[in-house]
Design an enzyme around this catalytic site. Structure first.
Site, PDB file in Angstrom:
ATOM      1  N   ASP A 132     -32.433 -13.947  48.677  1.00  0.00           N
ATOM      2  CA  ASP A 132     -32.944 -14.289  47.390  1.00  0.00           C
ATOM      3  C   ASP A 132     -34.354 -13.936  47.354  1.00  0.00           C
ATOM      4  O   ASP A 132     -35.386 -13.877  48.435  1.00  0.00           O
ATOM      5  CB  ASP A 132     -32.620 -15.787  47.024  1.00  0.00           C
ATOM      6  N   ASN A 151     -24.392 -10.585  43.813  1.00  0.00           N
ATOM      7  CA  ASN A 151     -24.509 -11.491  42.684  1.00  0.00           C
ATOM      8  C   ASN A 151     -25.989 -11.475  42.149  1.00  0.00           C
ATOM      9  O   ASN A 151     -26.132 -11.730  40.812  1.00  0.00           O
ATOM     10  CB  ASN A 151     -24.121 -12.894  43.185  1.00  0.00           C
ATOM     11  N   TYR A 188     -28.583  -4.851  29.206  1.00  0.00           N
ATOM     12  CA  TYR A 188     -27.765  -5.362  30.264  1.00  0.00           C
ATOM     13  C   TYR A 188     -26.489  -4.964  30.197  1.00  0.00           C
ATOM     14  O   TYR A 188     -25.785  -4.866  31.124  1.00  0.00           O
ATOM     15  CB  TYR A 188     -27.809  -6.978  29.801  1.00  0.00           C
ATOM     16  N   LYS A 213     -24.327  -3.590  33.425  1.00  0.00           N
ATOM     17  CA  LYS A 213     -23.119  -4.325  33.778  1.00  0.00           C
ATOM     18  C   LYS A 213     -21.931  -3.254  33.707  1.00  0.00           C
ATOM     19  O   LYS A 213     -20.894  -3.407  34.418  1.00  0.00           O
ATOM     20  CB  LYS A 213     -22.844  -5.660  33.208  1.00  0.00           C
ATOM     21  N   THR A 218     -25.513 -22.452  33.878  1.00  0.00           N
ATOM     22  CA  THR A 218     -26.553 -22.427  35.324  1.00  0.00           C
ATOM     23  C   THR A 218     -27.749 -22.740  34.787  1.00  0.00           C
ATOM     24  O   THR A 218     -28.291 -22.751  33.544  1.00  0.00           O
ATOM     25  CB  THR A 218     -26.518 -20.856  35.703  1.00  0.00           C
TER      26      THR A 218
END
Length: 260
Positions: free
Chosen positions: A39, A91, A156, A160, A191
């Site tokens: 991360d 992810n 975006y 994707k 989230t």
């Protein structure tokens, strides 16, 4: 015998410090995997590691900029010196709101570097270890935006869409090596990122906007990180050994039911 066991497996989860990545990391650890958290936010990664250790699991945190190939290679090399790699979860990703007129070159470069190049860097670095392990699993986080048009998500959606086609390519190229590659395409998932987005862009209207965004899914709510993690667990387990080159919608009916 425990179904969906990941005992003796080593998993890498990018963006595992929060949201979906954290849910996947905790779920995999509960099923017996050793989980390496990669991360950009090292403190967040360490929090996930601490949660896993508190559960009796094994985990390590690594500060990682997935867009930086030398950084990724260094971390993967360090991991493979003591652990094999059996599972890679791509992810980590970033979002952007706006149509093509609202996307500046710097925005496009930033999304490309994380959402596309970041996957390339991690996959390329892990393939040798996956081969050495006799095969394994790569699971990419795509999006409903990979398959259908979404308002004001030009950059975006572009990235994707690339995640989806990269998934197909990797699955085709490495099936003979025992490496399975699939992707999941979530719709909106509740989230901390979603909460932050609403707070930033709709101050004073948080509850109203949360409800509006929830209703865009035919099922009437946002997804939960744990629901995404449970699908990830299945796809990375031996029970899914016949599945590769597939895209799994987990979207409350968004793609197939909207407009019908």
């Amino acid at each position: 015998m425990t179904k969906f066991s990941l005992k003796n497996k080593v998993a890498l989860v990018t963006g595992g410090g929060s949201g979906i990545g954290k849910a996947i990391s905790l779920t995999f650890a509960k099923q017996g995997a050793k989980v390496h958290i990669l991360d950009f936010n090292l403190d967040a990664a360490k929090e996930t590691v601490n949660d896993i250790i508190a559960l009796g699991g094994a985990s390590e945190a690594h500060q990682c900029d997935v867009s930086n190939q030398s950084n990724v290679n260094s971390i993967i090399n360090t991991i493979t010196q003591k652990d094999g790699i059996h599972i890679l979860i791509n992810n980590a990703g970033i979002a952007h709101v706006g149509n093509v007129e609202a996307v500046e070159e710097a925005d496009l470069d930033r999304l490309y570097n994380v959402n596309i190049k970041g996957l390339y860097n991690c996959i390329k670095a892990c393939i040798p270890s996956l081969k050495a392990s006799g095969g394994g699993v790569i699971l990419n986080l795509a999006s409903i935006a990979s398959s259908v048009g979404i308002n004001n998500r030009f950059a975006y959606s572009m990235t994707k869409g690339a995640v989806l086609t990269m998934t197909y390519s990797i699955a085709k190229d490495y099936v003979a090596d025992g490496i399975r590659c699939n992707c999941m395409s979530p719709a909106r998932v509740h989230t901390p990122f979603v909460d932050g987005f609403i707070t930033k862009n709709y101050p004073g209207k948080e509850e109203e906007m949360f409800e509006n965004l929830s209703k865009t899914q035919p099922i009437g709510r946002m997804g939960k990180p744990q629901e995404i993690a449970d699908l990830a667990l299945f796809l990375c387990s031996d029970e899914a050994s016949f599945i590769t080159g597939s895209n799994y919608a987990i979207d409350g009916g968004f793609v197939t039911l909207n407009g019908n």
